[in-house]
Design an enzyme around this catalytic site. Structure first.
Site, mmCIF file in Angstrom:
data_model
loop_
_atom_site.group_PDB
_atom_site.id
_atom_site.type_symbol
_atom_site.label_atom_id
_atom_site.label_comp_id
_atom_site.label_asym_id
_atom_site.label_seq_id
_atom_site.Cartn_x
_atom_site.Cartn_y
_atom_site.Cartn_z
ATOM 1 N N ALA A 69 0.870 -1.182 0.000
ATOM 2 C CA ALA A 69 0.000 0.000 0.000
ATOM 3 C C ALA A 69 0.911 1.237 0.000
ATOM 4 C CB ALA A 69 -0.888 -0.026 1.221
ATOM 5 N N GLY A 117 0.022 -5.127 0.885
ATOM 6 C CA GLY A 117 -1.158 -5.044 0.024
ATOM 7 C C GLY A 117 -0.957 -5.749 -1.304
ATOM 8 N N GLU A 120 -1.599 -9.259 -0.720
ATOM 9 C CA GLU A 120 -3.040 -9.449 -0.508
ATOM 10 C C GLU A 120 -3.791 -9.472 -1.836
ATOM 11 O OE1 GLU A 120 -2.873 -6.316 2.612
ATOM 12 O OE2 GLU A 120 -4.193 -7.677 3.674
ATOM 13 N N GLU A 140 3.693 -5.513 7.487
ATOM 14 C CA GLU A 140 2.857 -4.517 8.171
ATOM 15 C C GLU A 140 3.169 -4.337 9.660
ATOM 16 O OE1 GLU A 140 1.797 -6.627 5.902
ATOM 17 O OE2 GLU A 140 0.239 -5.742 4.653
#
Ligand SMILES: NC(=O)c1ccc[n+]([C@@H]2O[C@H](COP(=O)([O-])OP(=O)(O)OC[C@H]3O[C@@H](n4cnc5c(N)ncnc54)[C@H](O)[C@@H]3O)[C@@H](O)[C@H]2O)c1
Length: 716
Positions: A69, A117, A120, A140
């Site tokens: 992200a 991300g 993911e 994270e």
């Protein structure tokens, strides 16, 4: 083209196969910022509407797959509060689910770094093929959060609870073999075969040779464990993860509680639970501090990068003067990172010691399989030990690391300056002595800078590059460039005794000494400061630094800042040094040390210490841990702010990063400036004022008082 956007494009490849390619316009990497995610969703919807699509491969147009992200968006997003954060991640999850639910098989072709991300998004695909050059993982927790785009839901359903917990709670990067073994990816191939492999896989799925529907259904269902198995898996993981993370890093435990609660639920319910827990983690002060640190690190590296660019000079040959603790470490680090270095000392036994140390460090790398033995020999060959200045004409930079005496250093500079080329840089690794002062008497003071490494050199990431009054930009830039080449994070600071890091460390020690003077037990002080988050308390740190070294440096600092750093009482460290207790180096300091089974010094309390210091300490008094913390931290923070006022350090980012990288300031607190921000400047000033009677070190500087009255912060 089925779709073209600023980040994603979708192209029909024939046979009903679509390539969804991520190639973020105007950026060197792919990251999932808000705009890219919206684009991803638009591309998904275009694919959903397109006729005759039978399968999708997801590829990247960059050397990385997806770095994660966009962390720069976190600060604003997290500041909006728990509810807004949960809503935000649920919205992203809806996008990923829309992709996951496409009525045909999907395959991610992971060509390079695929983190957070990015991973993911890959998990939302039915299959993942990974290049041997790629790495995957969930970093994270290093930012005080955990995967919030469905990672904690899909991962345990794909790889099992134990593996998922390990991946998510440690934040470790995973190489292809490990990812395949755990089942996080379905195949590994050479980089040039990746695209074909992804195509072959999607074709097999389309042809019905692979049960992609069954595989997908597992991701949508509750975890396949009965109640007892689940309880066992989570209870044992919680004990391990809780122990490793400790009370100051709540994110891994929140991730686990979330996974446990979501384990019995189908995908959509589980995602709602993930969003709820993710938001809890995102609004913790730890997440604010750790995200802040990540961004500060980028600022610091960017600043260093722009310094490096200013240097046209190529450092082909370095030299270090002194083969002691620091000189030996500097020679090792230079050689490991590919810059040949001459190591000069005046004692042959010092050279032997320096080389042996380098050899030991390299052997460890070979033993661990991190280095081949040929590379070890080549590295050692880059260190040329010598007792004379014979080859110094070929040297581009000299790093001086002889004893910490201005007289000795000045004599060495005078001697060496006549033997080197006009453009050779001379850098001193002094820990405290002013660079402008050391430059006095030099013929070419413009070529002279400070290059302050930290002990142990191979472990500590920081190098302070000190710009003296007459140091040229070129000399500073070349030194920054070399520091980067040596694998370090350089921070350019202006000159004063102690520069930045030691200038703020000694007031902290002064706070410690005053506490002891007033009756505190040094072990209680260590305990309180370790609870606060320091890797070791001040007494233990004194022992590790070397008490004689510390006393000497404190003298230099007292001379430099007599108004506040000259003590008006005899302190415990000086007394212990008088009794030849120098710390770990001779086995006795505040504590005693004996080698443990692995040969590492193990500390033990020593009643004799109390006997020796009893003449300079007050009657034993209990101090509350908060008071101990305040009395140690206030002088340090005040000095940090004075350094900002005097522009010794250029920004709060550089100040905080230097403290984290140089002396292990607790990362979850983000650094001294962040510490003030989180407490509030007004609260901090009130705290400092409470201890005003302890002297000038406790007098909050003007900048802090202005911030307090104006309600301002260092960061945003
Ligand atoms: N030890 C630390 O934690 C630390 C950290 C940062 C900076 N420093 C600084 O680094 C410098 C070196 O510290 P150290 O701990 O490595 O000291 P050290 O005593 O371990 O080593 C100093 C070495 O310099 C050699 N030497 C003395 N005069 C010399 C000369 N004229 N030419 C060549 N070699 C000479 C000595 O023989 C010795 O081997 C000091 O300025 C110190 O303040 C030390």
């Amino acid at each position: 083209m089925l779709y073209t956007g600023p980040a994603f494009s979708a192209a029909a490849l024939g046979d009903g196969i679509v390539e969804l390619k991520f190639d973020l316009t105007g950026d060197s990497v792919n990251k999932l910022n808000a705009a890219a995610l919206r684009d991803f969703d638009a591309a998904t919807q275009a694919i959903a509407k397109a006729p005759d699509v039978k399968g999708v491969i997801v590829t990247s147009g960059k050397p990385v797959f997806i770095v994660g992200a966009d962390v720069t968006e976190f600060t604003g997003m997290f500041a909006a509060g728990e509810e807004a954060v949960a809503k935000n991640v649920l919205e992203v999850n809806r996008m990923l689910c829309r992709f996951e639910d496409l009525p045909f098989p999907t395959v991610a072709a992971i060509n390079g770094v695929c983190l957070g991300g990015g991973m993911e998004l890959a998990l939302a695909c039915d299959y993942r093929v990974m290049s041997t050059a790629a790495s995957v993982g969930f970093p994270e927790v290093k930012l005080g959060i955990f995967p919030g785009f469905g990672g904690t839901v899909r991962m345990p359903r794909i790889v099992g609870v134990d593996n998922a917990v390990e991946w998510i709670a440690t934040g470790a990067d995973k190489k292809p073999d490990a990812a395949l073994k755990d089942g996080a990816v379905d195949a590994i191939v050479a980089p040039e075969q990746l695209r074909d492999a992804a195509l072959a896989l999607v074709k097999q799925a389309i042809a019905g040779k692979l049960d992609w529907k069954g595989k997908r259904a597992e991701k949508l269902a509750p975890i396949k464990l009965n109640a007892i198995e689940q309880m066992m898996a989570f209870t044992s993981s919680m004990a391990v993860v809780g122990g490793q993370a400790g009370p100051n890093y709540p994110a891994p435990m929140l991730a686990l509680k979330n996974m446990q609660e979501a384990a019995t639920k189908g995908r959509d319910e589980a995602l709602a639970i993930e969003a709820k827990y993710f938001a809890k983690a995102a609004v913790t002060p730890q997440a604010t501090a750790l995200v802040g640190l990540f961004l500060a690190d980028q600022v610091v590296k960017k600043t260093a990068g722009s310094w490096s660019k200013k240097s046209a000079k190529e450092i082909k040959q370095a030299a270090v003067l002194g083969a002691g603790i620091m000189g030996g470490g500097i020679a090792y680090q230079s050689a490991v990172k590919g810059t040949p270095i001459i190591m000069k000392d005046i004692r042959p036994e010092a050279l032997d010691l320096g080389l042996n140390e380098a050899g030991k460090l390299l052997s460890k790398q070979v033993e661990k399989g991190k280095m081949k033995s040929e590379a070890m020999s080549a590295t050692l060959a880059r260190i040329r030990p010598t007792l004379n200045y014979g080859d110094f004409k070929e040297v581009d930079i000299i790093i001086e690391a002889v004893v910490e005496s201005a007289k000795v250093k000045k004599a060495v500079f005078a001697e060496v300056e006549g033997l080197v080329r006009d453009d050779t840089i001379i850098a001193s690794n002094t820990s405290t002595i002013s660079i402008s002062y050391l430059a006095e008497g030099l013929k070419r003071p413009q070529n002279f800078v400070g290059m302050h490494f930290f002990n142990p050199v191979h472990m500590m990431p920081l190098v302070e590059v000190i710009r003296g009054r007459q140091s040229s930009d070129e000399a500073v830039a070349a030194t920054v460039k070399l520091s980067q080449k040596m694998g370090k994070t350089p921070v350019v600071v202006n000159d004063c005794p102690g520069f930045f890091v030691n200038r703020v460390l000694f007031p902290y020690f002064a706070g410690f000494h005053m506490l002891l003077r007033d009756g505190a037990d040094f072990m209680a002080v260590d305990k309180a400061m370790e609870r606060f988050g320091w890797p070791m308390g001040p007494a233990y740190l004194m022992d590790v630094v070397g008490m004689d070294t510390a006393v000497h440096a404190a003298g230099v600092m007292a001379e430099g800042f007599p108004d506040r750093m000259k003590p008006d009482f005899e302190n415990t460290t000086t007394v212990l040094v008088e009794h030849k207790r120098y710390g770990q180096k001779n086995g006795k300091g505040y504590y005693t040390y004996a080698p443990d089974k692995k040969g590492k010094p193990k500390k033990a309390p020593d009643p004799e210490t109390y006997e020796l210091i009893k003449g300079v300490v007050g009657a034993r008094k209990e101090f509350a841990p908060e008071e101990i913390v305040a009395r140690c931290m206030v002088p340090m923070v005040n000095e940090v702010v004075r350094c900002l006022e005097e522009k010794i350090v250029a920004s709060p980012y550089e100040a905080d990063m230097s403290l984290i990288y140089g002396i292990g300031f607790p990362p979850f607190r983000g650094g001294a400036c962040r510490y003030v921000d989180q407490m509030g400047a007004a609260t901090f000033v009130a705290l400092a004022d409470r201890y005003a009677s302890l002297g000038k070190l406790y007098d909050a500087p003007k900048l802090l008082r202005d911030m307090a009255s104006g309600g301002r912060k260092f960061f945003g």
